[in-house]
Design an enzyme around this catalytic site. Sequence first.
Site, PDB file in Angstrom:
ATOM      1  N   HIS A  84       0.823  -1.218   0.000  1.00 25.09           N
ATOM      2  CA  HIS A  84       0.000   0.000   0.000  1.00 25.09           C
ATOM      3  C   HIS A  84       0.855   1.266   0.000  1.00 25.09           C
ATOM      4  O   HIS A  84       0.358   2.337  -0.313  1.00 25.09           O
ATOM      5  CB  HIS A  84      -1.063  -0.022   1.116  1.00 25.09           C
ATOM      6  CG  HIS A  84      -0.591   0.332   2.500  1.00 25.09           C
ATOM      7  ND1 HIS A  84      -0.314  -0.610   3.463  1.00 25.09           N
ATOM      8  CD2 HIS A  84      -0.391   1.522   3.094  1.00 25.09           C
ATOM      9  CE1 HIS A  84       0.040  -0.009   4.582  1.00 25.09           C
ATOM     10  NE2 HIS A  84       0.005   1.297   4.395  1.00 25.09           N
ATOM     11  N   ASP A 206       1.290  -7.664   2.393  1.00 31.00           N
ATOM     12  CA  ASP A 206       1.372  -6.219   2.108  1.00 31.00           C
ATOM     13  C   ASP A 206       2.835  -5.769   1.929  1.00 31.00           C
ATOM     14  O   ASP A 206       3.381  -5.052   2.756  1.00 31.00           O
ATOM     15  CB  ASP A 206       0.695  -5.447   3.240  1.00 31.00           C
ATOM     16  CG  ASP A 206       0.357  -4.019   2.837  1.00 31.00           C
ATOM     17  OD1 ASP A 206       0.894  -3.542   1.819  1.00 31.00           O
ATOM     18  OD2 ASP A 206      -0.442  -3.372   3.554  1.00 31.00           O
ATOM     19  N   SER A 603       4.066   2.217   8.423  1.00 24.63           N
ATOM     20  CA  SER A 603       3.830   1.235   7.371  1.00 24.63           C
ATOM     21  C   SER A 603       5.116   0.974   6.620  1.00 24.63           C
ATOM     22  O   SER A 603       5.793   1.911   6.207  1.00 24.63           O
ATOM     23  CB  SER A 603       2.772   1.739   6.404  1.00 24.63           C
ATOM     24  OG  SER A 603       1.513   1.389   6.869  1.00 24.63           O
TER      25      SER A 603
END
Length: 666
Positions: A84, A206, A603
């Site tokens: 992402h 991810d 992230s």
Amino acid sequence: MKRFTILVALLLATTFSAFADKGMWLPSLIASRIDDMKAKGFKLEAEDIYSINQASLKDAVVLFDGGCTGEIVSNEGLLITNHHCGYDAIQALSSVEHDYLTDGFWAMSKEEELPCPGLKVHILVRMEDVTERIAKGEKVEKIIAKAQKEGKGYVAKVEQLYYGNQAYLFVYREFSDVRLVAAPPTTIGKFGADNDNWIWPRHTGDFSIFRIYVNGKNEPAAYNANNKPYTPARHFKVSTEGVKEGDFTMIYGFPGNTQEYITSDAVKYIAEKSDPTKIELRTQRLDIIGAAQKLSPETRIKYAAKQANIANAWKKWQGEVKGINRLGTYSKKLDYEAKFREQNPDKAYLLDSLEASYAKNMEGYFNYELFNETLRGIELQQVVFLASDAAAIERFYKDFDVEVDRELAVAMLKAYEELATADATSLRKLFAQHGGAEQYANWLYDNTKLGTFEGFKATNIAEDPMVEFANAVIEIQRYVKQFAYRNLSNIPDIQRWYQPYVKALMEWDKERAFFPDANLTLRVAYGKVAGYEYEDAVWHNPQTTLEGIIAKDNPEIYDYNVPQALRDAYAKKDYGRWGIELNGKYTVPVCFIATNHTTGGNSGSPVINANGELIGVNFDRTWLSTMSDIEFDETLCRNIICDIRYVLFVVDKVGGAGWLIDEMGL
Ligand code: ARG
Ligand code: GLU
């Protein structure tokens, strides 16, 4: 059994007076925590984490695309971040013929890697406390300018910590030739999508892989086909040993925003006013977009990224409100403030001043947030500003549906009409002229010619009613700009009282471990792999496996349509080097959770074990954790990590890109 373990852990914790796993620490000051880290299992020294004299782990951590983290895993600048986080770059490289989002992308050699124009990564060279220098009269601009001359491609920033009680200089090397190396298909990289977002148990792969390129002297340089892979001072060694409950974990990355020290007024504003309003407004937008997506596959694709963006914070805020209420953060803050007043009568005026400045600014800040959530969500006005940029206009119409936008405009203008108290003279006039916000919105979309690309091309924009609307919005923007800060508490009129207040807290509350709030500067957080009690009698284990992916497999549902390569591997138990024995099953590890204190920006952060080796890539928190931006609770808060062994398994078995695994030295 679990209860017993927890009790013992609590006892041990008090005996050794260990700190909680809370906090995001400055790497240059990590020596002050190293004893606690070692007591919890860490085997390295402070100098291994951060050093200006020798290569250290900090040389292998990157700020990715200005809002995420990534880590270097080879001596040729290979870097891993989240899917992402790479999403924009991957989307920009995609077309109908090469849909790298849907199909994934696997370079089979360096020659096949794809340049990503505009994508930048930053690596911290050093950080320095410049509080004294500034106090002595040195200008911030001078400090920055001087630091930027220290090396090629250097950019520097001075950031405030503890609400201005400290100022730090951060010097980075900025790299702008970054190329896409690999990305799994969406069905892995975004598996579970928004349904599973902020949720544990989780099964998302991810991750995406990039490479940094430099000039012949190993210096940052603009894209050039002749550039060479970057040789980092240090890269992470990947460990395939895996994790088990209780193992030490450390996260090294760029957390974006926490508000650990805010007063009760600010907590109340978040939990009772700001979050609930924003949630309600976004529910309306999500319902409108969702309904349109159901009716047309074309709309579903056009609005997929927009919907995901709106949904991410929407879901987070809901968890945050629940968490704040569950922990009783507001009343805890009240008690804390009462105690502070009682024990520091000479400083009580600080709390009075904070209270008064909140009272003065809260409404303005609310209007600013309202402006962002309502008026800025109406997309067609952008055409007025983009008109002269042909490429931007084309991109705009590619993902736009005028009927969806009309519905959004009706709902958001009605909400604005009802809730706003800011100075909105022109917009109110327009409402009045047409008999109300709803009527005005419909009139506007009935009469604008800009709803389609064809209409846009055939129109003289200056005569379109959208211009009048855009101008009315700008008028409001001019007013709310004075409140445009990251948080309510960062409005200068409020923040200036936090400087002496937080200083007084630090002098008074000697038991408390004060860490500076996150502000997208490099931090260390440490904790351990740990399950948790999700609700009464429901314990969540800390590791998910391929079994869970297969259990969710549903070809009918886009978000759970497992790629055939995974189904095949599962059917044949063809796990190669990545298979493990877990709970009596031969399987592949997928994700795990830990007690590291993280937030947005973390992230893609490297998750490392006691030996400083890479064991996973951070990508989310659980729903019960999201209040940790305001209050962290060790028993509940868990960050979600993609197990590095799943990354390797996918690279190997889905991508067939074994050369990358070789490059990582495995
Ligand atoms: N919740 C994670 C983070 O805040 C992942 C977001 C990925 N986006 C999504 N809509 N699933 O930001
Ligand atoms: N997904 C978040 C990010 O993009 C990290 C999750 C969190 O907020 O902890 O940074």
